[in-house]
Design a protein around this motif. Structure first.
Motif, PDB file in Angstrom:
ATOM      1  N   TRP A  51     -13.059 -14.442  77.323  1.00 15.44           N
ATOM      2  CA  TRP A  51     -12.712 -15.875  77.266  1.00 15.44           C
ATOM      3  C   TRP A  51     -13.919 -16.769  77.023  1.00 15.44           C
ATOM      4  N   PHE A  52     -15.064 -16.178  76.832  1.00 10.16           N
ATOM      5  CA  PHE A  52     -16.259 -16.989  76.622  1.00 10.16           C
ATOM      6  C   PHE A  52     -17.211 -16.171  75.773  1.00 10.16           C
ATOM      7  N   SER A  53     -17.807 -16.772  74.754  1.00  6.40           N
ATOM      8  CA  SER A  53     -18.757 -15.983  73.970  1.00  6.40           C
ATOM      9  C   SER A  53     -20.155 -16.562  74.124  1.00  6.40           C
ATOM     10  N   HIS A  54     -21.127 -15.796  73.671  1.00  7.05           N
ATOM     11  CA  HIS A  54     -22.523 -16.194  73.855  1.00  7.05           C
ATOM     12  C   HIS A  54     -22.804 -17.539  73.203  1.00  7.05           C
ATOM     13  N   ILE A  55     -23.604 -18.371  73.902  1.00  9.84           N
ATOM     14  CA  ILE A  55     -23.932 -19.669  73.319  1.00  9.84           C
ATOM     15  C   ILE A  55     -24.879 -19.494  72.132  1.00  9.84           C
ATOM     16  N   TRP A  56     -25.665 -18.436  72.146  1.00 10.88           N
ATOM     17  CA  TRP A  56     -26.548 -18.152  71.009  1.00 10.88           C
ATOM     18  C   TRP A  56     -26.753 -16.652  70.941  1.00 10.88           C
ATOM     19  N   GLU A  57     -26.752 -16.112  69.744  1.00  6.96           N
ATOM     20  CA  GLU A  57     -27.032 -14.695  69.596  1.00  6.96           C
ATOM     21  C   GLU A  57     -28.155 -14.509  68.599  1.00  6.96           C
ATOM     22  N   PRO A  58     -29.026 -13.522  68.824  1.00  5.02           N
ATOM     23  CA  PRO A  58     -30.057 -13.267  67.823  1.00  5.02           C
ATOM     24  C   PRO A  58     -29.366 -12.958  66.485  1.00  5.02           C
ATOM     25  N   PRO A  59     -29.815 -13.608  65.402  1.00  6.11           N
ATOM     26  CA  PRO A  59     -29.125 -13.452  64.127  1.00  6.11           C
ATOM     27  C   PRO A  59     -29.118 -12.024  63.575  1.00  6.11           C
ATOM     28  N   SER A  60     -30.057 -11.183  63.981  1.00  2.54           N
ATOM     29  CA  SER A  60     -30.027  -9.798  63.494  1.00  2.54           C
ATOM     30  C   SER A  60     -30.658  -8.880  64.525  1.00  2.54           C
ATOM     31  N   GLY A  61     -30.478  -7.569  64.287  1.00  6.51           N
ATOM     32  CA  GLY A  61     -31.082  -6.586  65.176  1.00  6.51           C
ATOM     33  C   GLY A  61     -32.597  -6.720  65.226  1.00  6.51           C
ATOM     34  N   GLU A  62     -33.166  -7.138  64.065  1.00  4.78           N
ATOM     35  CA  GLU A  62     -34.628  -7.292  64.011  1.00  4.78           C
ATOM     36  C   GLU A  62     -35.083  -8.415  64.933  1.00  4.78           C
ATOM     37  N   ILE A  63     -34.358  -9.543  64.864  1.00  2.00           N
ATOM     38  CA  ILE A  63     -34.740 -10.673  65.722  1.00  2.00           C
ATOM     39  C   ILE A  63     -34.551 -10.311  67.194  1.00  2.00           C
ATOM     40  N   GLU A  64     -33.497  -9.551  67.462  1.00  3.94           N
ATOM     41  CA  GLU A  64     -33.271  -9.141  68.846  1.00  3.94           C
ATOM     42  C   GLU A  64     -34.428  -8.274  69.333  1.00  3.94           C
ATOM     43  N   SER A  65     -34.865  -7.328  68.473  1.00  5.50           N
ATOM     44  CA  SER A  65     -35.958  -6.465  68.927  1.00  5.50           C
ATOM     45  C   SER A  65     -37.262  -7.254  69.016  1.00  5.50           C
ATOM     46  N   LEU A  66     -37.381  -8.305  68.192  1.00  6.37           N
ATOM     47  CA  LEU A  66     -38.545  -9.192  68.315  1.00  6.37           C
ATOM     48  C   LEU A  66     -38.592  -9.800  69.715  1.00  6.37           C
ATOM     49  N   LEU A  67     -37.440 -10.313  70.167  1.00  2.50           N
ATOM     50  CA  LEU A  67     -37.400 -10.964  71.465  1.00  2.50           C
ATOM     51  C   LEU A  67     -37.594  -9.969  72.609  1.00  2.50           C
ATOM     52  N   PHE A  68     -37.027  -8.757  72.448  1.00 11.61           N
ATOM     53  CA  PHE A  68     -37.248  -7.738  73.470  1.00 11.61           C
ATOM     54  C   PHE A  68     -38.719  -7.348  73.522  1.00 11.61           C
ATOM     55  N   ALA A  69     -39.338  -7.208  72.343  1.00 13.98           N
ATOM     56  CA  ALA A  69     -40.760  -6.850  72.304  1.00 13.98           C
ATOM     57  C   ALA A  69     -41.602  -7.964  72.922  1.00 13.98           C
ATOM     58  N   LEU A  70     -41.198  -9.212  72.672  1.00 17.70           N
ATOM     59  CA  LEU A  70     -41.917 -10.355  73.250  1.00 17.70           C
ATOM     60  C   LEU A  70     -41.847 -10.306  74.772  1.00 17.70           C
ATOM     61  N   GLN A  71     -40.648 -10.025  75.270  1.00 16.56           N
ATOM     62  CA  GLN A  71     -40.462  -9.934  76.719  1.00 16.56           C
ATOM     63  C   GLN A  71     -41.370  -8.850  77.308  1.00 16.56           C
ATOM     64  N   ALA A  72     -41.376  -7.672  76.664  1.00 14.52           N
ATOM     65  CA  ALA A  72     -42.212  -6.574  77.151  1.00 14.52           C
ATOM     66  C   ALA A  72     -43.688  -6.919  77.031  1.00 14.52           C
ATOM     67  N   ALA A  73     -44.071  -7.574  75.920  1.00 18.03           N
ATOM     68  CA  ALA A  73     -45.481  -7.892  75.691  1.00 18.03           C
ATOM     69  C   ALA A  73     -45.991  -8.885  76.730  1.00 18.03           C
ATOM     70  N   LEU A  74     -45.189  -9.899  77.026  1.00 18.20           N
ATOM     71  CA  LEU A  74     -45.595 -10.879  78.039  1.00 18.20           C
ATOM     72  C   LEU A  74     -45.837 -10.189  79.377  1.00 18.20           C
ATOM     73  N   GLY A  75     -44.885  -9.344  79.764  1.00 21.76           N
ATOM     74  CA  GLY A  75     -45.006  -8.650  81.038  1.00 21.76           C
ATOM     75  C   GLY A  75     -46.182  -7.696  81.051  1.00 21.76           C
ATOM     76  N   ALA A  76     -46.285  -6.877  80.001  1.00 20.92           N
ATOM     77  CA  ALA A  76     -47.345  -5.869  79.948  1.00 20.92           C
ATOM     78  C   ALA A  76     -48.712  -6.535  79.845  1.00 20.92           C
ATOM     79  N   GLY A  77     -48.796  -7.647  79.114  1.00 20.43           N
ATOM     80  CA  GLY A  77     -50.056  -8.380  78.994  1.00 20.43           C
ATOM     81  C   GLY A  77     -50.561  -8.794  80.362  1.00 20.43           C
ATOM     82  N   PHE A  78     -49.649  -9.356  81.163  1.00 24.77           N
ATOM     83  CA  PHE A  78     -50.077  -9.790  82.490  1.00 24.77           C
ATOM     84  C   PHE A  78     -50.447  -8.601  83.374  1.00 24.77           C
ATOM     85  N   LEU A  79     -49.642  -7.512  83.298  1.00 22.72           N
ATOM     86  CA  LEU A  79     -49.947  -6.313  84.100  1.00 22.72           C
ATOM     87  C   LEU A  79     -51.360  -5.815  83.795  1.00 22.72           C
TER      88      LEU A  79
END
Lengths: 102, 246
Positions: A51-79
């Protein structure tokens, strides 16, 4: 056992646990999208409508993996920064203590 | 001794997993996939925890020196890294660790409610992973059940005098596993089977959600022990202040 020795064993175990599925299930799809969990619900309850869909979706698998990589990079950078900083701090403290003793 | 145990555990898990069903998926509950009633219930249940959690984070920030704040940031960074890693599981699908256990051991369960919530919002808004309507339910499983289980196990095994590495391993691994057991319970409550009701659904969802998570729980436990070993070596002062080691 030294810290490096212990951690090497742990790393080896992590690799084993992670790679084993790829070897014993060569034909599996290894999908894991939320949509797949949804499929199961739809199968069990054919009448259910999402009954509800995502307010925004990554336009492609590539963009999604970009954001996942960004998330990991931010975390790993700080670690890496944290462990590096603490390691240097410990080293200098020990050296200073030794200097004081001399 | 420690090494032998690790091997026994991992070999055992691999053997067990060989007999598990295929094509199972485990993740956060997707956007719109809880009926409005249940989405609302979990939001309402989650909010008091979040409010108290924010208070606890403020307390950590106010009362402690910068080195402890850095450690809190480290716990957050750890969640960021681990929840971005979708790992293959023996069921032939993928899922990810949560990274919640480390922070729960260091700071207790309350601050983790906030950190987990931040990561879940990030994934729901930017990655279309999880969802805003299901945020309440997902925060409840990952950022409430997860850290409280991890903290409980940690306290229990410390009291029993278990070695620290084993305690950390079990706390992180079981916190991870119970997160997804909770997900299975949430889905079964919302979608009871026509015959057999809640229990029948639970069996089905548990098979699907919790079993995929077993090897990932092991991985999460191992990674948490790894980083904990580093902290024990280089952040002795902070761990002493938090009464983790004496």
């Amino acid at each position: 056992m030294s810290l490096a020795g212990k951690n090497l064993i742990i790393l080896a175990l992590i690799l084993i646990v992670t790679i084993t599925p790829l070897i014993i299930k060569p034909d599996a799809e290894f999908g894991g999208a939320d949509g797949a969990a949804g499929e199961l619900i739809t199968k069990m309850n054919p009448n259910y409508q999402s009954w509800f869909s995502h307010i925004w979706e990554p336009p492609s698998g590539e963009i999604e993996s970009l954001l996942f990589a960004l998330q990991a990079a931010l975390g790993a950078g700080f670690l890496g920064y944290y462990i590096g900083a603490k390691r240097t701090e410990t080293k200098y403290k020990e050296e200073m203590e030794q200097d004081e003793k001399c | 001794m420690g090494r032998k145990n690790y091997w026994l555990v991992s070999v055992g898990i691999v053997l067990v997993s060989l007999f598990l069903p295929e094509n199972a998926y485990a993740m956060h509950i997707a956007e719109g996939f809880l009926p409005a009633k249940w989405a609302g219930i979990w939001w309402v249940l989650m909010l008091p925890f979040l409010t108290l959690g924010i208070k606890h984070v403020k307390r950590v920030v106010d009362e402690h020196d910068p080195s402890i704040k850095m450690l809190l940031a480290l716990a957050g960074a750890f969640i960021f890294v681990l929840s971005s890693l979708k790992l293959p599981s023996v069921t032939g699908s993928t899922s990810h660790p949560t990274g919640i256990g480390l922070g729960a051991i260091l700071f207790g369960p309350w601050p983790m409610v906030v950190l987990g919530c931040i990561v879940l919002i990030f994934q729901a808004v930017l990655l279309a992973h999880g969802g805003l309507t299901t945020l309440g339910a997902n925060v409840f499983s990952m950022a409430i059940v997860g850290p409280f289980v991890a903290y409980g196990i940690y306290k229990l095994f410390r009291k029993l005098g278990a070695p620290l590495w084993l305690t950390v391993f079990l706390a992180a691994a079981l916190g991870n596993l119970l997160t997804y057991v909770m997900t299975a319970i949430q889905l079964s409550l919302a979608f009871p089977a026509e015959t057999g009701g809640f229990i029948a659904s639970l069996t089905k969802f548990m098979g699907v959600f919790a079993i995929t998570q077993v090897p990932l729980a092991i991985t999460e436990g191992l990674v948490t022990v790894l980083i904990f070993n580093l902290l024990r070596e280089y952040s002795k002062g902070e761990l002493k202040k938090l009464s983790i080691i004496s």
